[in-house]
Design a protein around this motif. Structure first.
Motif, PDB file in Angstrom:
ATOM      1  N   THR A 149      12.377  24.918  -2.697  1.00 18.00           N
ATOM      2  CA  THR A 149      11.861  23.562  -2.896  1.00 18.00           C
ATOM      3  C   THR A 149      11.146  23.051  -1.655  1.00 18.00           C
ATOM      4  OG1 THR A 149      13.720  23.108  -4.370  1.00 18.00           O
ATOM      5  CG2 THR A 149      12.495  21.209  -3.542  1.00 18.00           C
ATOM      6  N   ARG A 150       9.975  22.490  -1.840  1.00 18.75           N
ATOM      7  CA  ARG A 150       9.207  21.895  -0.748  1.00 18.75           C
ATOM      8  C   ARG A 150       8.712  20.525  -1.191  1.00 18.75           C
ATOM      9  NH1 ARG A 150      11.453  25.323   1.287  1.00 18.75           N
ATOM     10  NH2 ARG A 150      10.761  27.018   2.661  1.00 18.75           N
ATOM     11  N   GLY A 151       8.847  19.532  -0.328  1.00 16.71           N
ATOM     12  CA  GLY A 151       8.381  18.201  -0.670  1.00 16.71           C
ATOM     13  C   GLY A 151       9.408  17.428  -1.461  1.00 16.71           C
ATOM     14  N   GLY A 152       9.160  16.132  -1.616  1.00 20.02           N
ATOM     15  CA  GLY A 152      10.099  15.265  -2.302  1.00 20.02           C
ATOM     16  C   GLY A 152      10.174  15.542  -3.791  1.00 20.02           C
ATOM     17  N   ARG A 210      13.891  13.526 -10.408  1.00 17.42           N
ATOM     18  CA  ARG A 210      14.431  12.493  -9.517  1.00 17.42           C
ATOM     19  C   ARG A 210      15.398  11.590 -10.275  1.00 17.42           C
ATOM     20  NH1 ARG A 210      10.840   8.143  -5.954  1.00 17.42           N
ATOM     21  NH2 ARG A 210      12.613   7.219  -4.860  1.00 17.42           N
ATOM     22  N   GLY A 238      17.096  19.627  -4.126  1.00 13.02           N
ATOM     23  CA  GLY A 238      16.362  18.685  -3.292  1.00 13.02           C
ATOM     24  C   GLY A 238      16.601  18.841  -1.814  1.00 13.02           C
ATOM     25  N   HIS A 295      16.507  20.677   1.796  1.00 10.42           N
ATOM     26  CA  HIS A 295      15.692  21.693   2.476  1.00 10.42           C
ATOM     27  C   HIS A 295      16.600  22.791   2.993  1.00 10.42           C
ATOM     28  CE1 HIS A 295      12.878  23.636   5.205  1.00 10.42           C
ATOM     29  NE2 HIS A 295      11.888  22.900   4.701  1.00 10.42           N
ATOM     30  N   GLU A 300      17.424  18.659   5.725  1.00  6.35           N
ATOM     31  CA  GLU A 300      16.866  17.332   5.491  1.00  6.35           C
ATOM     32  C   GLU A 300      16.740  17.073   3.998  1.00  6.35           C
ATOM     33  OE1 GLU A 300      16.281  15.003   7.730  1.00  6.35           O
ATOM     34  OE2 GLU A 300      16.994  16.340   9.316  1.00  6.35           O
ATOM     35  N   GLN A 360      14.869  15.923   0.813  1.00  4.65           N
ATOM     36  CA  GLN A 360      13.485  15.856   0.359  1.00  4.65           C
ATOM     37  C   GLN A 360      13.425  14.867  -0.798  1.00  4.65           C
ATOM     38  OE1 GLN A 360      11.509  19.962   1.107  1.00  4.65           O
ATOM     39  NE2 GLN A 360      13.392  20.388  -0.002  1.00  4.65           N
ATOM     40  N   VAL A 401      18.537  13.854  -3.349  1.00  7.99           N
ATOM     41  CA  VAL A 401      19.229  15.139  -3.246  1.00  7.99           C
ATOM     42  C   VAL A 401      20.570  15.020  -3.943  1.00  7.99           C
ATOM     43  CG1 VAL A 401      20.207  16.864  -1.691  1.00  7.99           C
ATOM     44  CG2 VAL A 401      18.125  15.661  -1.039  1.00  7.99           C
TER      45      VAL A 401
END
Length: 525
Positions: free
Chosen positions: A134-137, A143, A166, A168, A173, A175, A178
């Motif tokens: 997963t990359r980005g929000g 969501r 969600g 990283h 962190e 994203q 989560v």
């Protein structure tokens, strides 16, 4: 084992197939099955609970389909929700989506209506939405789903597959939104994001399962210096003792601890050193405290120390080289539990640090407080000591807040180990054992019930006893093993007492069983 970042983990998976001929479908099958088996073991009534498996379109979702299939075989009736267009599932994930439909005939493809997804206090949610790629929000419907998972009722449990959706995988962190899991079952090796930064707040209890990738591949491809503490990491300590061994073979541990009103700290530390396997243990304590300690365990030798009027250790112990003679011939020295912050006693502690070239020193509790605001004095370019701070003590040493310590536990432990040339054992959830060269072990054992007075004193005693016993082994490895064994004993005690009733002496009584379990894990009968 080494801790692997996302890119290293992908390469392990690739080479497991290319070099060792283990198909990706087999790895996915093993992963999903391990999740189902975890749920079976952790929730005795799982077949009667409402299990909801939330699957995304990637490989993480494929693991979820396999988990659902095996849960069904085990007698459960999982509800499977797919988020996305089934035609977008690829390769192994698509194969397991089809297999789930063939075996159950049931696949609920989610629509964007928010009121469709409901969880109760009886639910077990399997989070297989998003994996390590997963990359980005996270946006849109996913969501909303994650928010619904995190807003669950009390009693509803969440098991994340490989990583909470969600999060990283490398940094820990968030994203966007989560999943906050109660348990995370990760595969082959932990990822840094499960242990760094805010990651642990989302992970819950972390469980690592092997799914078919050889251990040597993990060691080959992992480039970092972070390791996960598990039984095979410490297999050399499972070897049987030699028949000709005797008490002198296993070292003489010296515990310097206690004061009037805090004699229990000395009792716990010295008793733990014995249970850890030291051949001999001497407890050195202020003279008024000595009868209490001597009455507790006949196996513990005692040595009276000159006392201040407050009933603490006096700096006069250095007169006529008294303390130097006491240290002579000892294999390890643990100092700090129950000493108090009385100024003369703190002066004594700082004086003892000058003996580090003569004996390995483990510094804890009030011993650490003697260096609050003056941690630079811990540094010696030639000889290294071990320190065992909890977050509050670490904050006082490092000149920051306990919140700051907790927000970057691994990074701070490694930095302070290098800055002060010490081995840092930062206690707490996933205790960190860090070395001046940047290496660190992240501990896998322990539980919240150990947050009670005296368990730190037990750790000091165990580390001192093990250091005395394994004088020819790598000291950082011995320390990491001590942290692992301490947590394992705590887990065994917790299984008997529960969290709230657990006390430090329960942990000491569990050390023999912790050894037995460790031996069994390493293949020793």
């Amino acid at each position: 084992m080494k801790i692997l970042d996302a890119a290293e983990m992908r390469e392990v998976d690739r080479l497991t197939t290319a070099r060792y001929r283990v198909p990706g479908l087999t790895l996915m099958e093993n992963a999903g099955k391990s999740v189902a088996e975890f749920i079976q073991a952790r929730f005795p009534n799982f077949t009667r609970r409402h299990i909801v498996v939330l699957c995304g379109k990637g490989n993480n979702g494929g693991d979820g389909f396999v988990a659902a299939r095996h849960l069904r075989k085990l007698g459960a009736k999982p509800e499977v929700r797919f988020f996305g267009d089934p035609r977008e599932a690829k390769d192994d994930a698509a194969a397991n989506l089809k297999r789930w439909k063939r075996t159950s005939g049931e696949l609920q493809v989610d629509s964007p209506r928010k009121d469709e997804l409901k969880f109760t206090s009886d639910s077990i949610i399997v989070d297989a939405l998003l994996g390590t790629g997963t990359r980005g929000g996270v946006e849109g419907r996913l969501r909303e789903v994650i928010a619904g998972v995190n807003g669950r009722e009390s009693g509803c449990a969440v098991v994340s597959v490989d990583i909470p959706s969600g999060l990283h995988a490398d940094t820990g962190e968030a994203q966007g939104d989560v999943v906050v899991a109660d348990y995370t079952v990760t595969f082959t090796a932990p990822k840094p994001g499960l242990l760094f930064g805010p990651g642990p707040r989302h992970v819950g209890e972390l469980v690592v399962r092997e799914i078919g990738s050889p251990r040597e591949l993990v060691e080959e491809l992992g480039k970092g210096k972070l390791r996960w503490s598990e039984p095979q990491e410490f297999a050399q300590f499972a070897r049987p003792r030699k028949p000709e061994g005797h008490k002198g073979t296993y070292g003489h541990a010296l515990i310097v601890a206690g004061s009037v009103g805090k004699s229990g700290a000395a009792v716990l530390a010295s008793w733990a050193a014995l249970r850890a396997g030291a051949g001999l243990v001497t407890a050195a304590t202020p003279e008024p405290v000595l009868p209490t300690i001597a009455a507790h365990a006949p196996e513990i030798m005692t040595e009276p120390l000159v006392s201040t009027l407050a009933g603490t250790i006096s700096a006069r112990c250095f007169e006529a080289n008294f303390f130097g003679k006491l240290v002579a011939g000892k294999s390890a020295l643990g100092i700090g539990p129950g000493l108090t912050t009385q100024p003369e006693t703190q002066e004594f502690v700082r004086g003892v640090m000058g003996m580090r070239s003569r004996v390995p020193i483990i510094l804890d509790a009030d011993g650490l407080n003697a260096f609050a605001g003056r941690a630079g004095e811990l540094r010696d370019p030639k000889d290294t000591i071990a320190i065992t701070p909890h977050p509050g003590e670490m904050a006082r040493l490092a000149g920051c807040t306990a919140t700051e310590v907790q927000s970057r536990r691994v990074e701070l432990a490694i930095k302070c180990a290098a800055d002060w040339n010490v081995y840092v054992i930062l206690k707490g959830h996933h205790s960190v054992t860090a070395t001046p060269d940047g290496s660190a072990w992240i501990n896998s054992t322990g539980n919240p019930g150990m947050g009670t007075g005296g368990t730190g004193d037990v750790l000091t005693g165990m580390l001192t006893g093990l250091t005395a016993q394994y004088r020819d082994a790598s000291w950082p490895l011995v320390l990491a093993f001590g942290v692992y064994l301490h947590g394992l004993a705590g887990d065994i005690a917790y299984a008997e007492t529960g969290e709230a009733p657990l006390v430090a002496s329960d942990l000491i009584r569990a050390i023999p069983r912790a050894y037995r379990r460790f031996y069994a894990e390493c293949g020793r009968a």
